[in-house]
Design a protein around this motif. Structure first.
Motif, mmCIF file in Angstrom:
data_model
loop_
_atom_site.group_PDB
_atom_site.id
_atom_site.type_symbol
_atom_site.label_atom_id
_atom_site.label_comp_id
_atom_site.label_asym_id
_atom_site.label_seq_id
_atom_site.Cartn_x
_atom_site.Cartn_y
_atom_site.Cartn_z
ATOM 1 N N GLN A 94 -61.529 -39.266 -22.688
ATOM 2 C CA GLN A 94 -60.625 -38.115 -22.661
ATOM 3 C C GLN A 94 -61.284 -36.937 -21.943
ATOM 4 O O GLN A 94 -60.605 -36.173 -21.254
ATOM 5 C CB GLN A 94 -60.245 -37.759 -24.101
ATOM 6 N N LEU A 97 -60.926 -37.835 -18.203
ATOM 7 C CA LEU A 97 -59.553 -37.649 -17.715
ATOM 8 C C LEU A 97 -59.198 -36.171 -17.629
ATOM 9 O O LEU A 97 -58.484 -35.747 -16.720
ATOM 10 C CB LEU A 97 -58.572 -38.385 -18.621
ATOM 11 N N TYR A 132 -54.281 -38.975 -22.415
ATOM 12 C CA TYR A 132 -55.107 -40.183 -22.512
ATOM 13 C C TYR A 132 -55.356 -40.546 -23.978
ATOM 14 O O TYR A 132 -55.413 -41.730 -24.324
ATOM 15 C CB TYR A 132 -56.431 -39.955 -21.793
ATOM 16 N N LEU A 154 -60.942 -47.665 -23.578
ATOM 17 C CA LEU A 154 -60.369 -46.768 -22.576
ATOM 18 C C LEU A 154 -61.419 -45.873 -21.921
ATOM 19 O O LEU A 154 -61.186 -45.329 -20.847
ATOM 20 C CB LEU A 154 -59.271 -45.912 -23.211
ATOM 21 N N ALA A 158 -61.610 -45.077 -17.865
ATOM 22 C CA ALA A 158 -61.716 -43.729 -17.291
ATOM 23 C C ALA A 158 -62.924 -43.618 -16.369
ATOM 24 O O ALA A 158 -62.839 -43.023 -15.283
ATOM 25 C CB ALA A 158 -61.810 -42.701 -18.416
#
Length: 370
Positions: A94, A97, A132, A154, A158
């Motif tokens: 996160q 992103l 995200y 994730l 990223a």
């Protein structure tokens, strides 16, 4: 067969609960001294270089603030998740992103300048991080997917996406082939607080403001009460009319937004452009910061400064003593281990359990004799 069990204590010691982070830090220092001794380095010399020299001058305090800002911002958001018993492990993704989405304006529209650029970048960064974080929130509420696994996986998506961008469509055509974007224009650079004394920027101010606001949220507002109730007893929360799915989204979106703000603050402040790597692991280290700060936003500020010092100390011992910079990661890992270990022993006691096999076999034989 004997085995160990953890039995919840009927009443935990409030004194040891308060002292737990300090006990963990002392144990980390002891373990660190042993580690330095095994590496053939005088522990006292190593600790002086590690903890004292990196903050002996004013400009070094600015560097400490730069390192602490993303840790505090991310950890404050994570504390809300963990209080709600929601395990967001993907703050690193996160963060990345947020840095990417917040960089859209200075990278794709470099001719756009003015006072609106930086606020829009910060807003985009928060939106990117929150969007995200919404992915594992959706998967958890819709398909009951484990959020630890989805948020963690994730992170790698990223990281690879950022690497592809700076080596491909966003690479600076005048950058002599280096994998990086163009340098941000002046309107897209986060201002420094005291330029005459160091590089510290407004990212640290954002972190302090976020910590105070989340503290107010958690201690003075109904939403904070809802977070605590659902985290400690989801069943009681449902009886009170609190929605667990709404709480999952709220915690993830808030955490992701703060991680995204940390990401764009780092890119527009300390770095000034996108590169293949924009984080030395802030998203993972922030987990340690959150627990070291006892999931209290104000305690997280102090914990963030301590963990930021481990980054500076790792760089200092690398240059002064020739030790790998991975020493900082080892310190951080040991600190988390001792924090969790101390908390476990404060809340639980260890009990030996087991039954003797011969006694179990003797019972049927006694029955036959009768």
């Amino acid at each position: 067969m004997m085995r160990l069990e953890l039995v919840k204590r009927p009443q935990r010691s409030m004194l040891f609960s308060a002292l737990s982070p300090f006990i963990a830090f002392v144990l980390t220092i002891i373990a660190g001294a042993i580690m330095f001794a095994l590496l053939g380095v005088n522990p006292l010399t190593a600790f002086r270089i590690y903890f004292i020299e990196p903050i002996s001058q004013v400009w070094q305090l600015h560097e400490l603030a730069i390192k602490a800002a993303p840790l505090i911002l991310i950890a404050v958001g994570l504390s809300v998740c963990y209080k709600a018993n929601i395990w967001n492990i993907g703050a690193e993704g996160q963060f990345i992103l947020g840095g990417i989405v917040g960089s859209i304006i200075p990278v794709l529209f470099p001719q756009f300048e003015g006072p609106l650029v930086l606020p829009l970048m910060l807003l985009f960064g928060m939106i990117g991080g929150a969007a995200y974080a919404a992915i594992p929130a959706l998967l958890k509420t819709r398909f009951n997917t484990n959020e630890i696994l989805t948020s963690l996986m994730l992170v790698y998506v990223a990281q690879l996406f950022l690497d592809w961008l700076v080596r491909g469509p966003w690479r600076d055509p005048q950058g002599h082939g280096f994998p990086q974007t163009i340098q941000f224009n002046d309107s897209a650079i986060l201002p420094e607080l005291l330029p005459e004394s160091g590089r510290g920027n407004w990212g640290f101010v954002f972190a302090l403001i976020a910590a105070v606001l989340i503290w107010i949220l958690m201690s003075r507002m109904l939403k904070g009460f809802e977070v605590r109730v659902l985290g400690s007893s989801p069943r009681a929360g449902r009886f009170a009319g609190f929605g667990l799915s709404r709480m999952v989204f709220f915690a993830f979106l808030l955490s992701g937004a703060l991680a995204g703000l940390a990401g764009i603050s780092e890119v527009s402040g300390a770095i000034g452009q996108l590169q293949p790597v924009i984080s030395p692991g802030y998203g993972f280290t922030a987990i340690i910061v959150a627990f070291l700060g006892r999931l209290n936003p104000l305690g997280i500020v102090a914990a963030g400064l301590v963990l930021a010092l481990t980054y500076l100390g790792g760089e200092a011992v690398q240059s002064a003593l020739g030790i790998s910079d991975k020493v900082a990661r080892v310190f951080q890992g040991m600190l988390l281990f001792f924090v969790l270990g101390c908390d476990t022993l404060i809340h639980y006691r260890i009990r030996l359990t087991g039954l003797s096999a011969p006694k179990l076999e003797a019972a049927p034989k006694l029955e036959e004799a009768r």
